[in-house]
Scaffold this motif. Sequence first.
Motif, PDB file in Angstrom:
ATOM      1  N   ILE A 136      -7.277   4.762   2.156  1.00 64.70           N
ATOM      2  CA  ILE A 136      -6.577   3.540   2.230  1.00 64.70           C
ATOM      3  C   ILE A 136      -5.262   3.418   2.911  1.00 64.70           C
ATOM      4  O   ILE A 136      -4.837   2.803   3.517  1.00 64.70           O
ATOM      5  N   THR A 157     -15.824   4.884  -1.251  1.00 63.88           N
ATOM      6  CA  THR A 157     -14.484   3.197  -0.887  1.00 63.88           C
ATOM      7  C   THR A 157     -15.013   2.036  -0.417  1.00 63.88           C
ATOM      8  O   THR A 157     -14.553   0.801   0.106  1.00 63.88           O
ATOM      9  N   LEU A 159       1.008  -1.312  -0.157  1.00 63.15           N
ATOM     10  CA  LEU A 159       0.177   0.310  -0.394  1.00 63.15           C
ATOM     11  C   LEU A 159       0.449   1.372  -0.080  1.00 63.15           C
ATOM     12  O   LEU A 159       0.563   2.413  -0.790  1.00 63.15           O
TER      13      LEU A 159
END
Length: 866
Positions: free
Chosen positions: A530, A661, A479
């Motif tokens: 995220i 999301t 990530l």
Amino acid sequence: MSTPLNLLIIEDNNPADFRLILRHLEKHGLAARCHSVSNIKELETAVAQGGWDAVLSDYSVPMLDFKHTLGLLQAQEPDLPLILVSGSIGEEKAVELLKLGVWDFVLKDSLTRLVSAIERSLRDAASRRERRAAEAALHESEEQFRAMFELASIGMAQADPYTGHWLRVNQKVCEITGYSAEELLQLRIEEITHPEDRQKDAEAFQRVIRDETPNYRIEKRFLRKGGVVAWANVNMTVIRDAAGQPTRTMATIEDITDRKRAETYREMGREVLQILIQPGDLKDSIQRLLAVFMTRTGFDAVGIRLQDGEDFPYFTQEGFPEDFLQTENTLMGRAADSNLRPEINGKVCLECSCGLVISDRTDPANPLFTPGGSCWTNDTRTLLDIPADEDPRHHPRNRCVHYGYSSTALVPIRTRDSIVGLVQLNDRRKGCFTLETIEILEGIAAHIGESLMRKKAEMECNEARLHAEAANQAKSEFLGIMSHELRTPLNGVLGSAELLTYTSLDEEQNSLVELVRKCGEHLLAIVKDILDFSSIEAGKLALDVAPMTVTEVVEQSALIVKTSSAEKGLTFRCETSRDVPHQITSDALRISQILINLLSNAVKFTSSGSVVLRVAPDAERRFLDFSVEDTGIGISPETIGLLFKPFTQVDSTSTRAFGGTGLGLAISKRLAETMGGSITVASIPGKGSTFTFHHPLESATFSASGMTSVPPPILDWERKKSVQQQPPSPVQMGEIPRESHPVLVVEDDPENRMLAGKMLRSLGYRAEFAADGGAAVEAFVPGKYVAILMDVVMPGMSGMEATRKIRQLEAKSGSHVPIITLTANVMPGDRDQYLAAGMDEFLSKPFKRGELASVLARETGSVGNS
Ligand code: ADP
């Protein structure tokens, strides 16, 4: 008047003699019934008839031989007095007859002694009869005692009270001690008493001898012939003579070895369990078990074998000779070609060198095996009866016999479906085991098996956890990289769009640029979400706790959604209760992050009606509740459970309609929990929803949940940008150029390099460029640049390395150029590294022109001033 005597008189047919005797008796007042016989027939009849008190016999009776008469009477009635009444027979004869058993001798010529002779003989006879009866009684009682002594199921023994020598022992004592009676009679009790029990035994013995107690009872150990210990319950008393002197001791000895052994093994089982349940390394525990086995059993050799591949070598052992171990270090049944030899059921069996096979199947008829499948014997020589096969490894057969082990036991350790090890106990003495002790050992082995299974499961669990952690780590790294990779082009997109707005554009171009900017901003929000979520997941979230004003945070958060709700025609209001404390200690930024998320959702999922933010403490004043109420689409009871799950949107069609999301609530929930609070939701489909964030009111809750007030890099980073309420006014296009102030842009990405150059120029700075760290160090001359914009990740020399080198070059000149990190690496922890490398400021990609302007103004201003 006394009862007349019955006298049998043996005379010839001379009635004068008979009458003479009668008269004499009468004359001397001896009442008697006399019966005379003169031949053998009459004599035999009279004797058979019985009832005589005495016999008076002449010596020479023509029809009778005196010695025959004497023999007959002695045989029939040994206690019947025979008095010889005859004429002179000579002294020698008389003495001979008296020796032969005649009781007395009276001369016919002088009968004066007759009465006294009869009376004395009667007395003698009476005492003889008494003695004989007493003897018979004694004999009978002796017989009874002997029978009881010999046949008793308990050990019985007599010993000398002075020397302690065994005097008499029964068969049971021989069985208990292992010695024969003859051997025992050569020994003293002390010699076969266990050394540790000798003193207490002797003390108890002395108390009985001193007559302080009539008997004593102790549990003691005998050393059996061959060395094995036999436990006995001994009950001893002392037999004394008439003067009270001890003549012998008498003891009963009860064999309690089996009970004692079982007790010891049970104790051992408890100890083993204690070891096994302790946390820690199982292998260490097994080593400790071995020590317990050794001390508790006192055996010569104990080993624990555990499966290792195909074989079952000793995992740990004590007492076995080296060469024994070499030949015995496997238990797998192998054929002569050294291949494993499977059993009928296909499972591989364990086979000892003696040919014993330990397997899942045990023959119940085989006395060497317990029903639980353990193999044991108290005399290994019996193993030699097992037929040999052709396998050369079995010669010499039976290592146990070869090494002198008489008792041996192999107790399998099992897991659910297979044998995984073995407890082996060997001793040179015979008779060390009982079925009960082996069964207890089986219980112990079962515990070991369970522990092995448990430890295995724990290890697998640990491995799984390590894998999961590694996967999580990999995910976080991924990530981080993704975030970097996404931010770099986004920087170009957003930066270019922003710069475009400073150029002259027509209306349509302006709206297109605005669209590009909005899409870029949206994309950036997703990337941020995220990253935020992954750092929470990686446990890297820390709070920046400080006193904060509640209304301020509420107002700032409301401001964000005010416009969008107005645009949708929604009524939006904030209701703050009077009870709300003015200040609380918490992380203002994280609270507003949660509120903005809840408010944005409320606005997003409401097409008409209202959105209300209410702030009030709960009834117990333990929490400050922030409720966001809307009149939107609501959530169905079935899907409400999915709400806080990451990457989950309760209705995928709504996602398409509303975007998002699916991370917002998941992040909010985790943030709330990290603060010691929670988020709850109540919703009616079609009517609306209320999301409530319960924030603990006591700051103590924070420390209890392990929060830290050290500002985390990521928060600090974001905070720096967001709290800059009024950045120093950006230099507008066309302001006085600062050409004399070159800024070195170190950036590998040509687009971003170009964008930074353009931004700098728009801010009035002159830009120079380096494509990587190495080029930057080469280009660097102390005092030349007002600032350096330094990318971090670059091919060749990294930004950090370059910074370190530049700081080294500066160390000689004493100058200091502000180095501003331009990076898409915004994972927690990155900031510390940048600081350590010598960088001064940060701008995370994508950055706005205004942000660049303020940072440069701050940093170069200070340079200029100095
Ligand atoms: P997203 O970024 O997709 O909105 P969230 O985690 O914030 O992600 O929300 C997850 C889902 O929960 C949303 O997609 C929506 O289906 C539902 N949801 C959240 N808030 C509301 C609300 N106020 N009203 C109705 N549905 C909601």
